[in-house]
Design a protein around this motif. Structure first.
Motif, mmCIF file in Angstrom:
data_model
loop_
_atom_site.group_PDB
_atom_site.id
_atom_site.type_symbol
_atom_site.label_atom_id
_atom_site.label_comp_id
_atom_site.label_asym_id
_atom_site.label_seq_id
_atom_site.Cartn_x
_atom_site.Cartn_y
_atom_site.Cartn_z
ATOM 1 N N LEU B 140 52.221 42.536 44.074
ATOM 2 C CA LEU B 140 52.064 43.530 43.002
ATOM 3 C C LEU B 140 51.602 44.881 43.547
ATOM 4 O O LEU B 140 52.197 45.918 43.237
ATOM 5 N N LEU B 141 50.547 44.871 44.356
ATOM 6 C CA LEU B 141 49.953 46.138 44.783
ATOM 7 C C LEU B 141 50.921 47.014 45.579
ATOM 8 O O LEU B 141 50.972 48.226 45.342
ATOM 9 N N PRO B 142 51.692 46.455 46.503
ATOM 10 C CA PRO B 142 52.621 47.323 47.234
ATOM 11 C C PRO B 142 53.654 48.000 46.321
ATOM 12 O O PRO B 142 54.122 49.093 46.622
ATOM 13 N N ARG B 143 53.967 47.365 45.211
ATOM 14 C CA ARG B 143 54.982 47.950 44.319
ATOM 15 C C ARG B 143 54.416 48.986 43.364
ATOM 16 O O ARG B 143 55.164 49.660 42.667
ATOM 17 N N THR B 144 53.093 49.028 43.261
ATOM 18 C CA THR B 144 52.499 49.998 42.346
ATOM 19 C C THR B 144 51.771 51.121 43.086
ATOM 20 O O THR B 144 51.439 52.143 42.483
ATOM 21 N N ALA B 145 51.545 50.921 44.389
ATOM 22 C CA ALA B 145 50.720 51.873 45.148
ATOM 23 C C ALA B 145 51.259 53.297 45.050
ATOM 24 O O ALA B 145 50.501 54.250 44.861
ATOM 25 N N ALA B 146 52.563 53.439 45.161
ATOM 26 C CA ALA B 146 53.137 54.783 45.191
ATOM 27 C C ALA B 146 53.167 55.428 43.804
ATOM 28 O O ALA B 146 53.397 56.631 43.684
ATOM 29 N N LEU B 147 52.935 54.625 42.777
ATOM 30 C CA LEU B 147 53.036 55.143 41.409
ATOM 31 C C LEU B 147 51.707 55.654 40.865
ATOM 32 O O LEU B 147 51.665 56.251 39.781
ATOM 33 N N LEU B 148 50.623 55.385 41.593
ATOM 34 C CA LEU B 148 49.293 55.732 41.078
ATOM 35 C C LEU B 148 48.577 56.700 42.010
ATOM 36 O O LEU B 148 48.815 56.696 43.215
ATOM 37 N N PRO B 149 47.665 57.513 41.456
ATOM 38 C CA PRO B 149 46.830 58.351 42.319
ATOM 39 C C PRO B 149 45.902 57.471 43.162
ATOM 40 O O PRO B 149 45.628 56.323 42.786
ATOM 41 N N ALA B 150 45.399 58.019 44.249
ATOM 42 C CA ALA B 150 44.420 57.297 45.069
ATOM 43 C C ALA B 150 43.103 57.164 44.300
ATOM 44 O O ALA B 150 42.777 58.059 43.509
ATOM 45 N N PRO B 151 42.344 56.093 44.484
ATOM 46 C CA PRO B 151 42.647 54.915 45.300
ATOM 47 C C PRO B 151 43.501 53.930 44.497
ATOM 48 O O PRO B 151 42.993 53.235 43.607
ATOM 49 N N ALA B 152 44.792 53.866 44.836
ATOM 50 C CA ALA B 152 45.757 53.146 43.997
ATOM 51 C C ALA B 152 45.433 51.659 43.868
ATOM 52 O O ALA B 152 45.545 51.093 42.778
ATOM 53 N N GLU B 153 45.024 51.030 44.974
ATOM 54 C CA GLU B 153 44.758 49.583 44.897
ATOM 55 C C GLU B 153 43.566 49.297 44.004
ATOM 56 O O GLU B 153 43.587 48.360 43.207
ATOM 57 N N LEU B 154 42.521 50.100 44.161
ATOM 58 C CA LEU B 154 41.346 49.904 43.311
ATOM 59 C C LEU B 154 41.720 50.138 41.852
ATOM 60 O O LEU B 154 41.342 49.368 40.963
ATOM 61 N N ARG B 155 42.492 51.188 41.596
ATOM 62 C CA ARG B 155 42.897 51.483 40.210
ATOM 63 C C ARG B 155 43.679 50.318 39.606
ATOM 64 O O ARG B 155 43.403 49.866 38.495
ATOM 65 N N MET B 156 44.645 49.809 40.349
ATOM 66 C CA MET B 156 45.481 48.728 39.816
ATOM 67 C C MET B 156 44.665 47.458 39.606
ATOM 68 O O MET B 156 44.827 46.765 38.596
ATOM 69 N N THR B 157 43.779 47.136 40.553
ATOM 70 C CA THR B 157 43.007 45.895 40.401
ATOM 71 C C THR B 157 41.960 46.028 39.295
ATOM 72 O O THR B 157 41.656 45.048 38.617
ATOM 73 N N LEU B 158 41.408 47.222 39.100
ATOM 74 C CA LEU B 158 40.505 47.411 37.955
ATOM 75 C C LEU B 158 41.260 47.212 36.643
ATOM 76 O O LEU B 158 40.760 46.578 35.711
ATOM 77 N N ALA B 159 42.480 47.741 36.582
ATOM 78 C CA ALA B 159 43.296 47.562 35.372
ATOM 79 C C ALA B 159 43.590 46.084 35.137
ATOM 80 O O ALA B 159 43.450 45.574 34.015
ATOM 81 N N MET B 160 43.971 45.384 36.211
ATOM 82 C CA MET B 160 44.263 43.959 36.064
ATOM 83 C C MET B 160 43.014 43.176 35.671
ATOM 84 O O MET B 160 43.089 42.219 34.901
ATOM 85 N N SER B 161 41.873 43.559 36.213
ATOM 86 C CA SER B 161 40.642 42.830 35.874
ATOM 87 C C SER B 161 40.291 43.038 34.405
ATOM 88 O O SER B 161 39.787 42.134 33.737
ATOM 89 N N SER B 162 40.582 44.218 33.901
ATOM 90 C CA SER B 162 40.338 44.497 32.498
ATOM 91 C C SER B 162 41.240 43.629 31.617
ATOM 92 O O SER B 162 40.790 43.030 30.628
ATOM 93 N N LEU B 163 42.502 43.532 31.991
ATOM 94 C CA LEU B 163 43.449 42.698 31.243
ATOM 95 C C LEU B 163 43.057 41.229 31.315
ATOM 96 O O LEU B 163 43.078 40.516 30.304
ATOM 97 N N SER B 164 42.697 40.773 32.517
ATOM 98 C CA SER B 164 42.426 39.345 32.643
ATOM 99 C C SER B 164 41.120 38.972 31.938
ATOM 100 O O SER B 164 41.018 37.881 31.373
ATOM 101 N N GLY B 165 40.139 39.872 31.937
ATOM 102 C CA GLY B 165 38.918 39.598 31.184
ATOM 103 C C GLY B 165 39.196 39.462 29.694
ATOM 104 O O GLY B 165 38.649 38.600 29.016
#
Lengths: 206, 206
Positions: B140-165
């Protein structure tokens, strides 16, 4: 009344079982009964029957049902008291304080082990999930309802879901970007979300 | 090359096993190997050995390792393709769209069952957690990294953690305030948090 249990504990002879083991049996039975029947449905008498001890022994060891619940599930009990206390200090900055406190529980190696066991069992097994739901619904929400604007239950559960999702990613699944993030970066990132859930505009009529 | 498997599938006689059963055995072996070795470590050859079939049969049934992964874990695979697609549509409003899409997967009775099985197994059992972590980190992260501002991995995983919670509270623990909330109330409540994780000020240097 406590004699049945005391006799088993105290006897120096062959069938002796120490108080530590008896305590553990009571705690196991309590976790089973709280999971199966919820906090409201479980009784000291039922737990005693399950553990094979006299109810008075439970009172002797643990005090009230409330105290037994706290002993059987020490971390939820810690949260039960900590979360209302944090909110009562004032809602300004409560989001950041809540995230920092909650992550602090996970950062400590000993409490982390207990939290992990609780999460694994409550998510991995349907019945254990009832226990955590019961804890949230019957024990946490009533103590925070008066401290938050309406809809207080939705606000508190959104905040808890945000915290638990974070713990899931960082400590349970150990997703690298969350696992390796500086604690204060996470507090600063998630704190404002939790703050909005607690006091902000939720963006829709409820 | 595919003959070993084909022979087993096609024979009308006593030891026949249908292609459906063979497919299931391959998928079981794939889930085991992906969980044990991660996406990168698992091989078609190893999975074939585990399932007792010729590797060519796996290629015949499923195509590439990528396709096999998608077949073995259909929902993560759906998310792998859906999340980057959602982000690529534009980051404005991506938080709300992501929450709505994710909850939609859980609202559907069939996909909910599969999501629930995935969450229960990945949280309840350490090894299965590796698989989900691997999915997030390697796929997942490699496919979204280029679509988000830095820090892209942290941003994506925070979003996923919010959804999964949120899913944890509403669908797994079924906490009443979340379970009974209107879907659009949740989208409106959680969407802005996810949006902030994706594109907002995270409040600290990273």
């Amino acid at each position: 009344m406590a004699q049945a249990g005391k006799r088993r504990d105290a006897g120096p002879g062959g069938r002796r079982r120490g108080p530590t083991r008896t305590r553990e049996q009571i705690l196991d039975a309590a976790r089973e009964q709280f999971a199966a029947l919820g906090y409201g449905g479980a009784t000291i008498r039922g737990i005693a029957g399950r553990a094979g001890v006299d109810p008075a022994l439970i009172h002797h060891f643990f005090g009230s049902k409330d105290d037994l619940f706290a002993a059987a599930l020490p971390l939820p009990a810690e949260l039960i008291s900590a979360v209302p206390a944090l909110l009562a200090e004032g809602l300004d900055g409560a989001g950041v304080r809540l995230v920092r406190h909650y992550l602090g529980l996970w950062e400590d190696a000993t409490t982390r082990r207990a939290m992990l066991a609780m999460v694994r069992s409550s998510v991995g097994h349907e019945e254990a999930g009832h226990l955590l739901r019961e804890f949230i619904a019957a024990r946490l929400l009533p103590r925070t309802a008066a401290l938050l604007p309406a809809p207080a239950e939705l606000r508190m559960t959104l905040a808890m879901s945000s915290l638990s999702g974070l713990a899931l990613g960082r400590y349970v699944l150990e997703v690298p970007a969350l696992r390796d993030a500086d604690l204060e970066v996470l507090v600063a990132s998630v704190g404002p979300s939790v703050q909005r859930y607690l006091t902000g505009d939720l963006g829709a009529e409820h």
